[in-house]
Every structure is written in C-alpha cells, then in structure tokens.
Write a protein that holds these residues in place. Sequence first.
Motif, PDB file in Angstrom:
ATOM      1  N   THR A 177       0.909  -1.307  -0.133  1.00  0.00           N
ATOM      2  CA  THR A 177      -0.067   0.018   0.002  1.00  0.00           C
ATOM      3  C   THR A 177       0.765   1.271  -0.059  1.00  0.00           C
ATOM      4  O   THR A 177       0.539   2.093  -0.881  1.00  0.00           O
ATOM      5  N   GLU A 178       1.911   1.164   1.025  1.00  0.00           N
ATOM      6  CA  GLU A 178       2.676   2.430   0.942  1.00  0.00           C
ATOM      7  C   GLU A 178       3.542   2.848  -0.300  1.00  0.00           C
ATOM      8  O   GLU A 178       3.891   3.706  -0.812  1.00  0.00           O
ATOM      9  N   LEU A 179       3.763   1.630  -1.141  1.00  0.00           N
ATOM     10  CA  LEU A 179       4.306   1.700  -2.467  1.00  0.00           C
ATOM     11  C   LEU A 179       3.441   2.282  -3.531  1.00  0.00           C
ATOM     12  O   LEU A 179       4.056   2.424  -4.688  1.00  0.00           O
ATOM     13  N   ILE A 187       1.234   0.523  -4.903  1.00  0.00           N
ATOM     14  CA  ILE A 187       0.586  -0.425  -5.949  1.00  0.00           C
ATOM     15  C   ILE A 187      -0.764  -1.230  -5.492  1.00  0.00           C
ATOM     16  O   ILE A 187      -0.667  -2.398  -5.699  1.00  0.00           O
ATOM     17  N   VAL A 188      -1.439  -0.264  -5.232  1.00  0.00           N
ATOM     18  CA  VAL A 188      -2.859  -0.903  -4.690  1.00  0.00           C
ATOM     19  C   VAL A 188      -3.715  -1.202  -5.832  1.00  0.00           C
ATOM     20  O   VAL A 188      -3.960  -0.394  -6.892  1.00  0.00           O
ATOM     21  N   ARG A 189      -4.206  -2.395  -5.821  1.00  0.00           N
ATOM     22  CA  ARG A 189      -5.160  -2.682  -7.254  1.00  0.00           C
ATOM     23  C   ARG A 189      -6.626  -2.789  -6.568  1.00  0.00           C
ATOM     24  O   ARG A 189      -7.033  -3.157  -5.338  1.00  0.00           O
ATOM     25  N   PRO A 190      -7.612  -2.314  -7.266  1.00  0.00           N
ATOM     26  CA  PRO A 190      -9.017  -2.218  -6.665  1.00  0.00           C
ATOM     27  C   PRO A 190      -9.567  -3.415  -6.749  1.00  0.00           C
ATOM     28  O   PRO A 190      -9.444  -4.376  -7.639  1.00  0.00           O
ATOM     29  N   ALA A 191     -10.051  -3.926  -5.656  1.00  0.00           N
ATOM     30  CA  ALA A 191     -10.490  -5.108  -5.522  1.00  0.00           C
ATOM     31  C   ALA A 191     -11.973  -4.982  -5.483  1.00  0.00           C
ATOM     32  O   ALA A 191     -12.791  -4.335  -4.805  1.00  0.00           O
ATOM     33  N   ARG A 200      -5.038  -9.466   1.880  1.00  0.00           N
ATOM     34  CA  ARG A 200      -5.381  -9.216   0.494  1.00  0.00           C
ATOM     35  C   ARG A 200      -4.578  -7.862   0.054  1.00  0.00           C
ATOM     36  O   ARG A 200      -5.229  -7.161  -0.705  1.00  0.00           O
ATOM     37  N   THR A 201      -3.279  -7.940   0.160  1.00  0.00           N
ATOM     38  CA  THR A 201      -2.712  -6.845  -0.282  1.00  0.00           C
ATOM     39  C   THR A 201      -1.413  -7.308  -1.376  1.00  0.00           C
ATOM     40  O   THR A 201      -1.147  -8.471  -1.421  1.00  0.00           O
TER      41      THR A 201
END
Lengths: 540, 295
Positions: free
Chosen positions: B4-6, B8-12, B294-295
């Motif tokens: 998350t901090e980087l 690269i969060v993907r919408p789930a 789930r990250t």
Amino acid sequence: METLPLLDVHDLTVEFATRRGVVRAVEHVDLSVRRGEILGIVGESGSGKSVTSYAVMRILDRAGRIAEGSVTFSGMDLRDLPESDMRDLRGREISMVFQNPRAALNPIRKIGRQIEDVLLRHGQCTRADARAKAIAMLDRVRIARPEERYDAYPFELSGGMCQRVVIALALACRPRLLIADEPTTGLDVTTQKAVMDLIVELTRESRMSAILITHDLGLAAAYCDSVMVMEKGRVVEAAPAATIFSAPTHPYTKRLLRATPRPGATLRDLVMDPPPETVPAAIPKTGRLLDVRGLVKTYGAVNAVDGIDLHIDRGESVGLVGESGCGKSTTSMMIMRLLDPSDGSIHFDGQEIAAIPARAFPRHPLRKRIQMVFQDPTDSLNPRFTAERAIADPILRMADRMGRDALRARCEDLAGLVGLPTHLLDRFPHQLSGGQKARVGIARAIALNPDLVILDEPTAALDVSVQAVVLNLLEELKISLGMSYLFVSHDLHVVRLLCDRVIVMRAGRIVEQGTAQQVLEAPTADYTRELLAAVPHPPA
Amino acid sequence: MSATELGIVRPASGLTATLQHARHVITENPVTGVAFALFLVLILAAILGPSLVPYDPLATDSSASLRPPSAAHWFGTDQLGRDIFSRVVVATRLDMIIAVSSVAVVFAAGGLAGISAGYFGGWTDRIVGRLADTIMAFPLFVLAMGIVAALGNTVTNIVIATAVVNFPLYARLARAEANIRRDAGFVLAARLAGNTDARILLFHILPNILPIMVVQMSLTMGYAILNAAGLSFIGLGVRPPTPEWGIMVAEGAAGIISGEWWVALFPGLTLMGAVFCFNLLGDGLRDIVDPRRRT
C-alpha cells in the motif's frame, strides 16, 4: 580532514519480492558519511529512507534483498560480510535508534540490566564493573538520579526518558556510526528538542558519525550538516543543510519546503496550487455555540482536567494546544460526550449536555451536531468496512431513512467534498493511503452537517505534503459549511494556520489563551514561550 | 514496507477478488488445497452418501460376516456382515450434523458472551469469566459424559454437551479480542455515528474478530467430531445399529487382537482424516477471511 568516508554507499538498489512481482524500494542511491558528520535523510512515507538504512545494517526483512550496489563501512564491504561478523558490527560499530522507544525496550527487564546486556554482549565490560558502566551511560544521556533509575522498568519512564535509554543502549559500545530512524516521532516538541540536542551533542563529543532519518525537513536542517532528500526510492537532492533550505533546486524539495508549516506562512502558502477562495456559507452564523465551565475529570486522586472554562462561537476555530498528558484529549472527549466529566457544565447551543451520560448520548438528537476527526486515520476506520460503508455509517444511524441509490449518491457527494475519488469508495482502509484514509474520516465527520467538529491532531499521522492539503481542505469545509472547529494539537505552527483563537493547556489547566497571533507572537506565559522555542528552527 | 505504501494498490471488487484471493491462498499453501478438497468430499458424503453407497448400511448378512477388504466390500464387513464402507460413508452425515450444530451453538453463545464481557467489562466480564472457569475446572470429556448421562442419550444432548465443554474457549477468545478493540478509534467513531452498544458489538467489533473465530470454529469442528465419537465409543449418545464412527471403532476394537483389524481401522482413519481436515482448514480460512492479507 580524512579523505575516505566512514560509510560509503554506491549505487544501492533494494528490491522486495511481493505478490505482484518485484518492487524496487530504493534505486541507485549514493550516499557517504564522513567521520563526525551528521547526515539527514528526509522523505515522506514510502520514499525508501528507512529501507536504505536497513540495507546498510543488513536487517531487511525476508522478502527484501540488495540487488545492486555496494555498501562500504570504513573500508569493509558490508554486502559480502558473513552474518556472524555483521552481528558483531551491529551495536559495536554501527547502532540504531528506532522510532518507538517503548517497543525497543524489553518491558520486563530493568533498564540498567538492558544496558549491561549490550555491554557484556560486545565485551565492553566485565560482570564486576557492568553496573558502574551502565550507570555512567545513564548519566551520559542526562537521566537524573541514574543510580535510582537503574532499577526502573520501561513502563515507569516517560516516552522521552525511554528514548534516552534507547540512545544509551545504542551508544553503550561507542559505535562509530549511529543511525537514528525517526527518533523523535511521537514525542512532544520540548522532549524532541531535548532528545535531538542530546544526540547531536554526544555525536560531536565522541567524534561519531550519524544518520538522522526523518520526515521533518525543519528538524533535519536544524540538526544535520548535510541533507539528502529522497522521493520514491531515489535521491532527488543532496546538499549542505543551510543550502537546501535557502536554495532548494529540485521541485520536490521545493514542494516539501513549501508544505512545512512555518512562521509567517498562511494555509494557502503551503500548497502549490491554492484552491480558489471558498464561498462562505449562505447564512453567516454568529453567537455562542459551546460554553464549557469548570470542567473537571478526576482519575483516582489525579485531576486529569482541573477546572477548564472555554467557549467556541459559531464559525470559529479554536486551537487547544499542549503536550501529551496535559489533559487536552480528555477535555475533547468530554465535550464530545464520549466520556463523563466529574464536574462542570457543557452548554451546547444553549442546552446542558454534561449531565447526559456518555452511554446514552449516541441516541441523543444532538449527537449528529457534534462530530470528531480522529488522530490516527488507520485506527479510526473499521478494517472491515469499505470507505463508503464508513462514510454511510452516521447517515444510516442518524439521518432519515433513504434508499440505496440516494445513500450512494450522498456518499459520492461527500467524497467529492473531501476530494476523494469516487472509485476509491469501494476500497477497504488497508487499500487506501494515509491521506485518503484521512479524507474518509473527514467525510464521515461532516456527513450530517455538524455544527461543531473536534479535530484531534487530524494530521499527526500524515506526511507534510498531505498535511498541507488536508489542512486546506478543513479550512475550505469550515467556510463553506459554516462549522466550528476545536483543533486539538501539540503543534503550535499547525494550530496557528487553522485557528482564530488558541488555548494553551498544561497539567489539566489553561495557562494562556488569546488570538492565534497574540499567543504565537507575544506569548505571556513562560510555558508557551518554551513550547515555541522547542520547534526546530532551520538555519536562517 | 507494505504494498500500500508503495502505491501499487489494486482495486478489488466483490466476488472476483475473493475468488482470486482464495486461489492465491491455495496455490501458496497446497496443504490448504488438500484440506479444502477433503472438506468437499466430507460435505458430498454427508449430503449424497446414503444414496450412493453400494449396500444398505443396516442390512445384516450372516453368511458374509467379518470378511477382510475385497473388491465387493472395500473396507470389509463387520460381525453382522454389514458393509463397513457403506456404514462409514453414511455415518458422515450424522457426525457432521453433530459437529456443525454444536459449533454453531457454541459460537453463538460463547462468542456473544465473550465479546460482551470484553466490551462492557465489569459485572458482565466477571460473570462470563467465572462461568468459563467453572466449566474449565472439570475434565472436559468427563463433563460431556456427565451432561449426556444426566440429560439423556440423544443427539441433541450430545450437541449440547459438546457446546458446553467448548464454551470457555470461545468466550475467552472473543473476550480477549473484543477487549483490545473496545477503545479503538473505529469504535469511538461508531459511537459518534450514533451506534448503540449492541450495534457496535454486532456490526463493528464482531466482524473484526470473525477471522480468528472462524479459525477457532474449524479447530473445534474437529474436536466436536472427536467428542461425539468418543461419547458413542463409551456407549453414550448415538446407539447401535445407527452407523457412527465412534460406535464402529468401539465395535471393532475387540477384533483388532483377533486379527480383524479392518473393522475398527477404517472408521478410525476416516475420523482422523476428518479431524485433520478441519484443523488444516482453519489456517487456510483465516488467510481468506482476513482482508488485511489481501495486499
């Protein structure tokens, strides 16, 4: 002057193996620290500043590895050093001070013993003289009555005290390099000043080198010889501390500098593109909104809050400033009616609310008119609620029934108000960044158009650039919705930006109050002056 | 550093994300996959078992008693010539019903008592705590025996007895988990949003401790099956000729010495497999249910 640097990092790249492939946390970083030099590494969360230092110490977690580059410490290549030698080096040659001093100390071992452990481990003392040396170390980090404190457990000491013990641990073996990773985050400004002064003084005294990792450019500039600014794993600028403040060259450094609250700057100065002036609420509201008299909260024999009088007018923002333990949070919790006062009255819009038990207040019609934005955006969002569900919660409980579509539309409106992209509404808190979580928290607080919002250090957990944006957002919302704020904070400069009036608290009492300008520029109480002086001042 | 901090969060979103995540969990830990497969077999056996088996589990055939495993009788036959394979499969339903209902009862009772104790503290905490202590003071299996013996030899009473002996586990777990969350920011925020204590408990705190409760449930499922079988083994609870793993092991126990090992072995193995499956399942379920993974 020696020509060879003590620590030389060349072209360092650190990779982490994650579920979605390899992520480069640090890319092509060069840095060098000379003997006796203090280097500041400044960056926001995720900039790779901590990872860089972990790579130097070789304490990256399992998924991380040094992919490229070299780390040379006084002529030794640390990358190829066997782990057993590295263990010897850590603590004796290079030591570290971490952010949370309480977590770094063993809670069930006396602090003197913990210092002895380090000394014995590295053969710096014998069983016979361990106690004397440990006490000498406590004395060196300016702990008063070291003989007595030798037998203290960490929980008996304040946060600042604990950090001194951690520094004593780090310096016990007279290392040549000290890495301090956010050593003062979470400490009060006056404690921060004491701890930083101590680190710098001890570093100078023993000709040690140090790396100070911080998110606070002001702190780095005030205490370091040179400063390196990192963004997204890369070094964007490196220069002597004075130069970086007076003549930053990289746009990121400029933006960071601009976002740092400082004397003389207004809210709109903090962001690059200030938003257009907000149109005030249609009907300007005036008159007394909140009137608190003789508020007292007693825990056992201690008065956490000891007779406070304060008032807030409609449309006004009042700052409540003080260090941890001064009773400011207890005060706000009582006004918020989450906590029952021991004595005193709280009049909200003419109604006495202090007598309504906190347990019954959720069902009270005034509940929706007093809301709060919490300090830690992560902790204050239910991990199992999506952003939309979190924002909808107060609407579902306290507003008139509305259909699913109407509710979604209302949540989208609120998201728009706080600048949260609507596609993020379906995400869970752990999928949002700190700034986005803060926006969700704000949207939730303003969902029912409250009259009074208590802001409990709403930006304390945020990066400065995010803080600048969030503060501006709060100001805009206040004007457009006609709300009043009670802004609880330890940071006088942040309070000045947002507040009309400031109240300074100490040990449960109000020591000074007045307009923001008056309190900050011509403080009358000694304590206020002390607080102001403790804020790090960059070299002019 | 988390993903998350980087940034690269993907919408789930919804079901596909859950399925993707489940697939990831199973491929990352193949043992979980095996546990899920076993679980599926157990469920199918419980639902379809009686209509699939080759023989009537109650039909005796004196001409074919105590036959070793063969092509006609995969698991052999018992003293009365009943087909052991059919009996093992048919018994699944009863054992699963006992396990599932006792776990459901104890989850509801122990879970609710526990989170109330943890959240409210004070008297609620004291009463729930002492109740759990009292139950823990007895050897659990003996207590279960006592309850069934006192209330009567029925399936309902086995369910009750199993639920009672597991109560302290759930109550204590839920209490500890609720206690650390009672002052969390999101609970305060929920109170500000006008939620009453009951709502906070059920809709804010409970979902957060559900993952860990699910793990506990899976583990106690195994224990519940074992407990039911144990009670039947010593003659309490389910009565012959009803096919049930515990009784079947009991019936075959004498035969082990005289060489008829299969009579006790196959029901025993099935019982072990089922318990094993639920224990493994616990770990896998935790990973799927917990959104933070789930990250």
